[in-house]
Design a protein around this motif. Sequence first.
Motif, PDB file in Angstrom:
ATOM      1  N   ASN B  46       0.795  -1.227   0.000  1.00 27.28           N
ATOM      2  CA  ASN B  46       0.000   0.000   0.000  1.00 27.28           C
ATOM      3  C   ASN B  46       0.828   1.277   0.000  1.00 27.28           C
ATOM      4  O   ASN B  46       0.288   2.370   0.041  1.00 27.28           O
ATOM      5  CB  ASN B  46      -0.938   0.003   1.208  1.00 27.28           C
ATOM      6  N   ASN B  47       2.138   1.139   0.037  1.00 29.32           N
ATOM      7  CA  ASN B  47       3.000   2.317   0.015  1.00 29.32           C
ATOM      8  C   ASN B  47       4.099   2.112  -1.015  1.00 29.32           C
ATOM      9  O   ASN B  47       4.429   0.983  -1.370  1.00 29.32           O
ATOM     10  CB  ASN B  47       3.664   2.533   1.383  1.00 29.32           C
ATOM     11  N   ASP B  48       4.648   3.214  -1.450  1.00 24.57           N
ATOM     12  CA  ASP B  48       5.776   3.091  -2.367  1.00 24.57           C
ATOM     13  C   ASP B  48       7.079   3.401  -1.648  1.00 24.57           C
ATOM     14  O   ASP B  48       7.490   4.556  -1.548  1.00 24.57           O
ATOM     15  CB  ASP B  48       5.589   4.035  -3.571  1.00 24.57           C
ATOM     16  N   TYR B  49       7.667   2.356  -1.134  1.00 24.85           N
ATOM     17  CA  TYR B  49       8.950   2.543  -0.467  1.00 24.85           C
ATOM     18  C   TYR B  49      10.065   2.541  -1.509  1.00 24.85           C
ATOM     19  O   TYR B  49       9.931   1.929  -2.573  1.00 24.85           O
ATOM     20  CB  TYR B  49       9.195   1.431   0.557  1.00 24.85           C
ATOM     21  N   GLU B  73       3.431  -8.313  -7.134  1.00 27.76           N
ATOM     22  CA  GLU B  73       2.771  -7.030  -7.366  1.00 27.76           C
ATOM     23  C   GLU B  73       3.722  -5.950  -7.857  1.00 27.76           C
ATOM     24  O   GLU B  73       3.420  -5.199  -8.752  1.00 27.76           O
ATOM     25  CB  GLU B  73       2.086  -6.535  -6.079  1.00 27.76           C
ATOM     26  N   LYS B  74       4.868  -5.837  -7.170  1.00 24.90           N
ATOM     27  CA  LYS B  74       5.750  -4.719  -7.496  1.00 24.90           C
ATOM     28  C   LYS B  74       7.223  -5.057  -7.312  1.00 24.90           C
ATOM     29  O   LYS B  74       7.571  -6.123  -6.785  1.00 24.90           O
ATOM     30  CB  LYS B  74       5.387  -3.466  -6.686  1.00 24.90           C
ATOM     31  N   ASN B  75       8.039  -4.096  -7.693  1.00 24.88           N
ATOM     32  CA  ASN B  75       9.468  -4.353  -7.767  1.00 24.88           C
ATOM     33  C   ASN B  75      10.305  -3.567  -6.759  1.00 24.88           C
ATOM     34  O   ASN B  75      11.486  -3.323  -6.988  1.00 24.88           O
ATOM     35  CB  ASN B  75       9.964  -4.033  -9.178  1.00 24.88           C
ATOM     36  N   THR B  76       9.655  -3.183  -5.692  1.00 20.93           N
ATOM     37  CA  THR B  76      10.382  -2.411  -4.675  1.00 20.93           C
ATOM     38  C   THR B  76      11.679  -3.125  -4.290  1.00 20.93           C
ATOM     39  O   THR B  76      11.661  -4.318  -3.995  1.00 20.93           O
ATOM     40  CB  THR B  76       9.518  -2.263  -3.407  1.00 20.93           C
ATOM     41  N   PRO B  77      12.776  -2.391  -4.319  1.00 25.34           N
ATOM     42  CA  PRO B  77      14.058  -3.004  -3.950  1.00 25.34           C
ATOM     43  C   PRO B  77      14.039  -3.555  -2.530  1.00 25.34           C
ATOM     44  O   PRO B  77      13.516  -2.903  -1.623  1.00 25.34           O
ATOM     45  CB  PRO B  77      15.040  -1.826  -4.036  1.00 25.34           C
ATOM     46  N   VAL B  78      14.605  -4.723  -2.362  1.00 25.82           N
ATOM     47  CA  VAL B  78      14.612  -5.366  -1.047  1.00 25.82           C
ATOM     48  C   VAL B  78      16.037  -5.751  -0.644  1.00 25.82           C
ATOM     49  O   VAL B  78      16.785  -6.323  -1.435  1.00 25.82           O
ATOM     50  CB  VAL B  78      13.742  -6.644  -1.048  1.00 25.82           C
ATOM     51  N   ILE B  79      16.389  -5.386   0.586  1.00 28.32           N
ATOM     52  CA  ILE B  79      17.636  -5.875   1.168  1.00 28.32           C
ATOM     53  C   ILE B  79      17.280  -6.826   2.290  1.00 28.32           C
ATOM     54  O   ILE B  79      16.545  -6.474   3.205  1.00 28.32           O
ATOM     55  CB  ILE B  79      18.497  -4.723   1.741  1.00 28.32           C
ATOM     56  N   MET B  80      17.787  -8.055   2.204  1.00 33.06           N
ATOM     57  CA  MET B  80      17.443  -9.052   3.203  1.00 33.06           C
ATOM     58  C   MET B  80      18.469  -9.038   4.328  1.00 33.06           C
ATOM     59  O   MET B  80      19.675  -8.948   4.092  1.00 33.06           O
ATOM     60  CB  MET B  80      17.409 -10.426   2.545  1.00 33.06           C
ATOM     61  N   LEU B  81      17.970  -9.118   5.558  1.00 35.02           N
ATOM     62  CA  LEU B  81      18.850  -9.232   6.723  1.00 35.02           C
ATOM     63  C   LEU B  81      18.863 -10.688   7.169  1.00 35.02           C
ATOM     64  O   LEU B  81      17.810 -11.247   7.482  1.00 35.02           O
ATOM     65  CB  LEU B  81      18.340  -8.361   7.862  1.00 35.02           C
ATOM     66  N   THR B  82      20.040 -11.284   7.164  1.00 31.29           N
ATOM     67  CA  THR B  82      20.104 -12.697   7.534  1.00 31.29           C
ATOM     68  C   THR B  82      21.085 -12.895   8.669  1.00 31.29           C
ATOM     69  O   THR B  82      22.113 -12.246   8.713  1.00 31.29           O
ATOM     70  CB  THR B  82      20.589 -13.550   6.355  1.00 31.29           C
ATOM     71  N   ALA B  83      20.741 -13.785   9.585  1.00 30.17           N
ATOM     72  CA  ALA B  83      21.699 -14.141  10.633  1.00 30.17           C
ATOM     73  C   ALA B  83      22.744 -15.051  10.022  1.00 30.17           C
ATOM     74  O   ALA B  83      22.583 -15.563   8.910  1.00 30.17           O
ATOM     75  CB  ALA B  83      21.008 -14.804  11.801  1.00 30.17           C
ATOM     76  N   LYS B  84      23.766 -15.268  10.777  1.00 26.91           N
ATOM     77  CA  LYS B  84      24.950 -15.884  10.215  1.00 26.91           C
ATOM     78  C   LYS B  84      24.712 -17.194   9.460  1.00 26.91           C
ATOM     79  O   LYS B  84      24.936 -17.277   8.271  1.00 26.91           O
ATOM     80  CB  LYS B  84      25.962 -16.135  11.324  1.00 26.91           C
ATOM     81  N   GLY B  85      24.272 -18.205  10.177  1.00 27.96           N
ATOM     82  CA  GLY B  85      24.186 -19.517   9.558  1.00 27.96           C
ATOM     83  C   GLY B  85      22.973 -19.674   8.643  1.00 27.96           C
ATOM     84  O   GLY B  85      22.828 -20.676   7.950  1.00 27.96           O
TER      85      GLY B  85
END
Lengths: 238, 238
Positions: B46-49, B73-85
């Motif tokens: 619902n928002n354009d981030y 739905e859309k192509n908003t850029p995503v950065i994933m935060l992952t824990a180590k393993g």
Amino acid sequence: MEANAKVLVVDDEERIRRLIRMYLEREDFLVEEADNGKDALDLSLNNDYDVILLDLMMPEMDGIEVCEALRKEKNTPVIMLTAKGEEANRVQGFEVGTDDYIVKPFSPREVVLRVKALLRRVSQTNFKSDDTTTKELLVFPHLTIDHDAHRVTADGKEISLTPKEYELLCFLASAPDKVFNRELLLKEVWQYEFFGDLRTVDTHVKRLREKLNNVSKEASKMIVTVWGVGYKFEVDDV
Amino acid sequence: MEANAKVLVVDDEERIRRLIRMYLEREDFLVEEADNGKDALDLSLNNDYDVILLDLMMPEMDGIEVCEALRKEKNTPVIMLTAKGEEANRVQGFEVGTDDYIVKPFSPREVVLRVKALLRRVSQTNFKSDDTTTKELLVFPHLTIDHDAHRVTADGKEISLTPKEYELLCFLASAPDKVFNRELLLKEVWQYEFFGDLRTVDTHVKRLREKLNNVSKEASKMIVTVWGVGYKFEVDDV
DNA sequence: CACAAGTATTATAAATCTGTTACGTTATGC
DNA sequence: GCATAACGTAACAGATTTATAATACTTGTG
């Protein structure tokens, strides 16, 4: 404008509270006090403070507990007061949710500066104010103080000052033409636990003048002795 | 201009959200938060981030599911935060549709840099902007830092730095003449979970100076100790 | 699992700062 | 001018801060 920002001071030692209150009130803050964690939490939940100064080490409910409990409800900015060896580490971390911390014994001046800085930070993120006024640069005819770089130049040449010399100069220069007696200087520039000789100020003034004088007679003349009273930083308006 | 880019931060841990928010807001990003995958998806539909920072491991609906649903739905850029393993492998792959990923524990600085980099990348491909302003090259009289090549040269000769040395140098050099105390350096350059000894900074400074000094006395002199305060990267203007 | 590179901690040495004291100098009032 | 009080200066000992070096730990790699 953060006119009359409301500050809650929490410490079990009365003299600390009174000290901080005095300095904050002089800057037109509204100050309230609590002498234990429980009251502090009650107060901070039922009032909207702009900043809370929170002692870490208190009987029963310590600063960390207060902060964590508070954070479940609201986001009031918190500055933690910690004694030297205390687990500053945990406070530094973000798990607790403090916004800044000050190590005891502090100088009263430092507390005021930090509170102001925090308010500035908060107000910036909240209303995006155009408050670019906070220049970290003091410029006088023969002397410049660059706070960011922690650099003092007299007539263009850099001068290397010790921490105390630097603080003393900054303090005097931040209120040009105003005379301060030695007692006040000790109170403001030194830590609150320091009850040393008044002549200590003289020594530092001497060293400061010397270093300035090595580079610029003019700059050195700016630190003026007011006989029987104290010192001031004088700006010639020739 | 990516003035006031809007960022959504999604993580179930509040302290992580707050940490990231703080650093992003300092760079004038607009930050919103979600503490679970469901809300994150709603919000992002619902928002354009401009960017979404998305924690991988969350109860109920994890980052991958959010990302996959969003991508329909859309192509908003995503950065994933992952824990180590964590299955960084899958995230790295393109099947999920993330644009970048950051491994926890990250340094706050890293997050800001990655977000900015991603915005740059996206805006370039979208409008072919003339935004070549973001040079990845720092040039000083005796020292050059080429971010793209991850290469540091002093007086023309290349210097091999370890990751921490490199980051420390970059951080200092990115704000010439500004003094940083050890605490701040630890906060900015090290990972957010690191609460180590302040002396650690000294050691790294020492090694950094040593390596620089082997090649160029001049370059080594740029890292200046400010007694009682910290370190700064100083550029001579002789 | 061993190895190597990188990193953090600790201990010690070196550098620097600081407060005090003692003594010299200057201003002030009589 | 003299006595006195206030300030300036110099030198020292102790405290603080930083640099260095050595050691132990961590991590990634084959």
